[in-house]
Design a protein around this motif. Structure first.
Motif, mmCIF file in Angstrom:
data_model
loop_
_atom_site.group_PDB
_atom_site.id
_atom_site.type_symbol
_atom_site.label_atom_id
_atom_site.label_comp_id
_atom_site.label_asym_id
_atom_site.label_seq_id
_atom_site.Cartn_x
_atom_site.Cartn_y
_atom_site.Cartn_z
ATOM 1 N N PHE A 129 1.067 -1.318 0.093
ATOM 2 C CA PHE A 129 0.054 -0.132 -0.116
ATOM 3 C C PHE A 129 0.785 1.282 0.176
ATOM 4 O O PHE A 129 1.871 1.271 0.759
ATOM 5 C CB PHE A 129 -0.980 -0.034 1.106
ATOM 6 N N PHE A 130 0.591 2.070 -1.030
ATOM 7 C CA PHE A 130 1.487 3.369 -0.877
ATOM 8 C C PHE A 130 0.311 4.467 -0.948
ATOM 9 O O PHE A 130 -0.449 4.868 -1.718
ATOM 10 C CB PHE A 130 2.212 3.441 -2.565
ATOM 11 N N PRO A 131 0.743 5.336 0.435
ATOM 12 C CA PRO A 131 -0.228 6.464 0.414
ATOM 13 C C PRO A 131 -0.166 7.410 -0.558
ATOM 14 O O PRO A 131 0.923 7.570 -1.338
ATOM 15 C CB PRO A 131 0.230 7.108 1.775
ATOM 16 N N SER A 132 -1.263 8.363 -0.804
ATOM 17 C CA SER A 132 -1.195 9.158 -1.900
ATOM 18 C C SER A 132 0.066 10.038 -1.976
ATOM 19 O O SER A 132 0.516 10.815 -3.146
ATOM 20 C CB SER A 132 -2.346 10.039 -1.924
ATOM 21 N N ASN A 133 0.755 10.557 -0.878
ATOM 22 C CA ASN A 133 1.669 11.574 -0.871
ATOM 23 C C ASN A 133 2.809 10.805 -1.270
ATOM 24 O O ASN A 133 3.987 11.377 -1.218
ATOM 25 C CB ASN A 133 1.873 12.016 0.395
ATOM 26 N N ASP A 134 2.901 9.521 -1.735
ATOM 27 C CA ASP A 134 4.291 8.855 -2.244
ATOM 28 C C ASP A 134 4.448 9.063 -3.620
ATOM 29 O O ASP A 134 5.527 8.858 -4.183
ATOM 30 C CB ASP A 134 3.966 7.413 -2.075
#
Length: 338
Positions: free
Chosen positions: A67-72
């Motif tokens: 899972f990659f948060p949007s700010n990544d």
């Protein structure tokens, strides 16, 4: 229930004219045509809408869930190692400015390092799925150019050939003709050609992996360094591929099989490491049992998959011999055009 999109695209099997699909070798050699086909092996993509502030990526090939948060999704992280082996996927998703509320499930459709262009097929299939998900019109040729550029940047080991992407979006049996500024696509699929290829070719997975980008770079460098053997070998590959194209057009399918065998021989002579030791042992051990047997490595070689070329009535015997040797026969089907 949120939006769901599922799609798939064929993994390619190269017939003749690989390696000469590198720019600008494809324009320096005269009348370059690359022949390949859409196989029954499929790259698969599933997109699901979620409520999470980021992108979830499930890779069946890597057996991973991330899972990659949007700010990544910053340019700095996208161009670094932040996404690891999923960098290619992340960069394609970023093209559509999708940074949250999405779950992506991927499967490349071919064994690891098989030489069948599985990652390339998966890349354009993902692009196609994202177009459907976002309501964007799919321009197949533009999709191929964009994904080819991204993969070349990520591999970072020289130019990336273009043939791997087309079968996933066009299907069938393709002639890819090099012209300045454009690759012309001719669909050659017929039921008669499908039967002829399936009867005369057996697709085998050696169980080993290879890295085609490195091999391609060695060939590329030798070509432009003026190494006579390399230039002559690639010229011969171009001649055989052009001849095979005309054999298909004239429905001379038994002659086509012989040209695939000849192309395999040229590659063996030109690139001594294209056959792994295990491939060579298999070929030598069954050659006497199958008169006229030929071998053609898929991709740049050194492992992965290869084609055994044989007479139309020898397929079952070849499969039995390969299985007894301990390698894997893959289901070989030629898919119709899209």
């Amino acid at each position: 229930m949120g939006k769901i999109v599922e799609t798939q695209g064929s993994v390619r099997v190269d017939l003749l004219g690989g390696t000469i699909d590198l720019r600008p070798i494809n324009l320096i050699l005269p009348n370059v045509v690359t022949l390949n086909l859409a196989s029954g092996l499929k790259a698969k993509v599933r997109l699901e809408e979620t409520s999470r502030d980021g992108i979830e990526i499930i890779s069946k090939d890597y057996e991973s869930e991330n899972f990659f948060p949007s700010n990544d999704f910053t340019q700095e992280k996208l161009c670094s190692d932040h996404f690891g082996p999923l960098s290619f996927v992340a960069q394609i998703i970023d093209l559509f400015e999708l940074h949250k509320n999405l779950k992506v499930t991927l499967e490349s459709g071919s064994p690891a390092g098989a030489g069948l262009g599985g990652s390339s097929s998966m890349g354009v299939t993902l692009y196609k799925a994202l177009c459907e998900y976002t309501g964007k019109s799919l321009d197949r040729e533009n999709a191929i150019h964009v994904v080819n550029d991204l993969e070349g940047r990520i591999l970072n080991c020289g130019p990336a050939g273009y043939q791997d992407y087309y079968p996933a979006l066009f299907g069938g049996v393709l002639a890819l003709k090099a012209t300045p500024g454009k690759v012309e696509i001719e669909q050659l699929f017929t039921k008669e050609l499908k039967v002829a290829l399936e009867q005369r070719l057996t697709l085998v997975y050696s169980g080993q992996t290879r890295l085609s980008g490195i091999n391609n770079w060695e060939v590329y460098k030798q070509f432009f360094d003026g190494v006579e053997e390399t230039r002559h070998g690639l010229s011969r590959i171009a001649e055989l591929s052009a001849d095979a194209y005309h054999k298909i057009k004239n429905k001379q399918f038994s002659d086509l099989a012989d040209l695939i065998k000849q192309e395999g021989e040229v590659r063996r002579n030109l690139f001594p490491k294209i056959l792994s030791p295990e491939m060579e042992k298999l070929y030598n051990s069954i050659e006497n049992d199958v008169p006229g047997l030929g071998i053609k490595v898929c991709g740049a070689g050194g492992g992965g998959c290869f084609l055994l070329v044989h007479n139309e009535n020898e397929g079952e015997k070849v499969k039995d011999l390969v299985t007894q040797y301990g390698m894997t026969v893959l289901d070989f089907q030629v898919e119709s055009s899209l």
